[in-house]
Design a protein around this motif. Structure first.
Motif, short mmCIF file in Angstrom:
data_model
loop_
_atom_site.label_atom_id
_atom_site.label_comp_id
_atom_site.label_asym_id
_atom_site.label_seq_id
_atom_site.Cartn_x
_atom_site.Cartn_y
_atom_site.Cartn_z
N VAL A 120 0.60 -1.24 0.11
CA VAL A 120 0.09 0.05 0.27
C VAL A 120 1.18 1.14 0.41
N THR A 121 0.81 2.46 -0.87
CA THR A 121 1.58 3.27 -0.72
C THR A 121 1.24 4.24 -0.05
N GLY A 122 2.01 4.76 0.52
CA GLY A 122 1.77 6.04 1.90
C GLY A 122 3.21 6.17 2.45
N ARG A 123 3.61 7.71 3.36
CA ARG A 123 4.56 8.26 3.47
C ARG A 123 4.97 7.01 4.87
N ARG A 124 6.79 7.06 3.91
CA ARG A 124 7.23 6.34 4.96
C ARG A 124 8.05 6.74 5.57
N LEU A 125 8.79 7.91 5.35
CA LEU A 125 9.10 8.73 5.94
C LEU A 125 8.62 9.48 6.95
N LEU A 126 8.16 9.12 8.52
CA LEU A 126 7.02 9.91 8.84
C LEU A 126 7.53 11.08 9.59
N THR A 127 7.21 12.10 9.18
CA THR A 127 7.37 13.37 9.82
C THR A 127 6.76 13.67 10.82
N LYS A 128 6.27 14.67 11.46
CA LYS A 128 5.32 15.72 12.00
C LYS A 128 5.23 16.60 11.32
N PRO A 129 4.20 17.68 11.01
CA PRO A 129 3.79 18.69 10.29
C PRO A 129 5.19 19.49 10.57
N GLY A 130 5.63 20.34 9.36
CA GLY A 130 7.48 21.43 9.77
C GLY A 130 9.02 20.68 9.78
N TYR A 131 8.30 19.74 10.02
CA TYR A 131 10.00 18.88 10.22
C TYR A 131 9.90 18.03 9.13
N GLU A 132 9.91 17.55 7.60
CA GLU A 132 9.25 17.12 7.00
C GLU A 132 10.68 17.09 5.86
N THR A 133 11.58 18.05 5.52
CA THR A 133 12.83 18.65 4.60
C THR A 133 13.76 17.72 5.96
N ILE A 134 13.85 18.01 7.13
CA ILE A 134 15.34 17.70 8.90
C ILE A 134 14.69 16.05 7.97
N GLY A 135 13.29 15.45 8.71
CA GLY A 135 13.32 14.39 9.14
C GLY A 135 13.60 13.49 8.39
N ARG A 136 12.99 13.72 6.94
CA ARG A 136 13.67 12.87 5.64
C ARG A 136 14.60 12.64 5.57
N ALA A 137 15.65 14.01 5.72
CA ALA A 137 17.00 13.91 5.61
C ALA A 137 17.66 13.29 6.56
N GLY A 138 16.47 13.04 7.42
CA GLY A 138 17.23 12.82 8.81
C GLY A 138 17.31 11.35 8.86
N LEU A 139 16.04 10.67 8.86
CA LEU A 139 15.54 9.20 8.61
C LEU A 139 16.41 8.51 7.41
N VAL A 140 16.85 9.51 6.03
CA VAL A 140 17.87 8.02 5.25
C VAL A 140 18.98 8.47 5.93
N GLN A 141 19.57 9.31 6.56
CA GLN A 141 20.47 8.88 6.53
C GLN A 141 20.66 8.07 7.85
N GLY A 142 20.44 7.98 8.51
CA GLY A 142 20.23 7.04 9.42
C GLY A 142 20.19 5.62 8.18
N MET A 143 19.14 5.43 8.23
CA MET A 143 19.10 4.24 7.11
C MET A 143 20.13 3.33 7.07
#
Length: 395
Positions: A120-143
């Protein structure tokens, strides 16, 4: 936000992450008390997989949930699993694994950022509103960091959104597309209103199929919330076991999983049963989202013509129209869905490959595959069942 100090943590059980912290990232829209857009990334669904031992030891899905903290709070999370195989993913990389290992490499284990057993398609890099950029980058970096530090061959983000796919490409990940068949509600008043938009031949075919299916000798029940009884899961487990054994060799989910979701999610479930003499002969389980009905599991103890179409596709459309939902997603694959009003759509995934030469080979494969998939989608869409509107020149 660029000067914000962030910290990434790995958790081997979701029980260590508060439901409120997780869901504030996974489904912030549900803070109003409504349904989540994506029920499958909620704390309660993922914890049900874990509590029921559907994931964890000896399943090939070892949890490594990520949390990202900034400004003294958790602002991003991701469901990450260590994988010792490629089962239950629905974005197939078996050929990659075979090629890598024939070349002398070790493809498994790998990392998978995904919802297990859920195409099922959906957000996988799950962030609070307003933290999309830093959240996605941090999660990818962590992975990527986890994969690199542990000498893993690869890391994969499957069934992400198109927006996440574009962001992932900017971070150096490889982008892969696939296709599914989804039904879209165009403001239909009822099922007949939907049929009115189909060609005459397809309209007659669906009416014939529904009549044939509904004549199986019993009745069809649609159950949700407290109308679903614990005993219904004993019946459904028989259906699920039959389907799982035929498709995968063994069922992915344990019997306990269905008890877990009964306790925590039954208001978000739609169970469709074909019953004769008080004994179900077939059933389909759907999960109700804020905008979409998600068809998940189906099984039958008896064969009846067209009953699969009725329980999985037509009853789902009926429910979506009656409840004002925008669409139905009926699972992976299945060109037979096209004739029943489900049109092809693009799905997205992201991939990190450690070995440079293998990465280049995968990238070349994805470029060729993308062209083929896009061509298939265009052709299949042109063969859709909807009436063609012809506008005469000068009208």
């Amino acid at each position: 936000m660029t000067d914000t100090q962030i910290a990434i943590h790995t958790h081997h059980t979701l029980a260590n992450i508060a439901p409120g912290d997780w869901d504030a990232c996974a489904c912030p829209e549900a803070s109003d008390g409504g349904r989540p857009i994506d029920p499958f990334t909620t704390h309660r669904f993922l914890l049900a997989l874990e509590n029921s031992a559907s994931v964890g030891e000896r399943t090939g899905w070892q949890p490594h949930y990520l949390t990202l903290q900034a400004d003294g709070q958790i602002v991003a999370v991701a469901p990450v699993y260590g994988k010792s195989h490629s089962q239950g993913e629905y974005v197939f990389d078996h050929s990659w694994a075979d090629a890598y290992e024939r070349a002398g490499g070790r493809y498994y284990p790998k990392l998978q950022l995904a919802v297990p057993f859920t195409p099922v398609t959906g957000r996988r890099l799950l962030t609070k509103p307003g933290y999309e950029t830093i959240g996605r980058a941090g999660l990818v970096q962590g992975m990527v960091q986890i994969a690199a530090e542990n000498g893993l061959s690869s890391a994969h983000v499957t069934f992400c959104t198109e927006e996440e796919a574009h962001a992932g490409v900017q971070m150096g990940l490889l982008h892969r597309i696939g296709q599914q068949f989804h039904w879209a509600n165009q403001g239909y008043d009822n099922f007949d209103s939907f049929l009115d938009h189909l060609s005459s031949r397809k309209r007659k075919q669906i009416r014939r199929e529904r009549k044939q299916a509904q004549g199986f000798g019993g009745e069809i029940l649609t159950l949700t919330g407290d109308d679903i009884r614990p005993g219904h899961w004993d019946m459904f487990w028989e259906f699920y076991q039959d389907t799982g054994a035929r498709k995968w060799g063994r069922p992915y989910l344990s019997r306990a999983f269905f008890d877990e979701i009964h306790d925590t999610m039954r208001d978000d479930l739609l169970l469709v049963l074909a019953v004769r003499d008080d004994h179900p002969v077939a059933g389909a389980l759907n999960v109700i989202g804020r905008e979409t009905l998600f068809g998940r599991y189906w099984g039958a103890l008896e064969h009846h013509p067209c009953l699969h179409f009725e329980l999985c596709y037509y009853q789902a459309i009926d429910f979506a129209i009656a409840n004002g939902l925008q669409g139905v997603e009926a699972g992976a694959q299945g060109e037979h869905k096209l004739a029943r009003g489900y049109l092809p759509v693009t799905t997205h995934s992201l991939h990190w490959i450690a070995e440079p030469g293998f990465r280049d080979a995968v990238e070349q494969f994805l470029t060729a595959e993308k062209e083929a998939v896009e061509g298939d989608i265009n052709i299949l869409t042109s063969y859709g069942p909807f009436r063609k509107t012809i506008i005469e020149e000068g009208d």
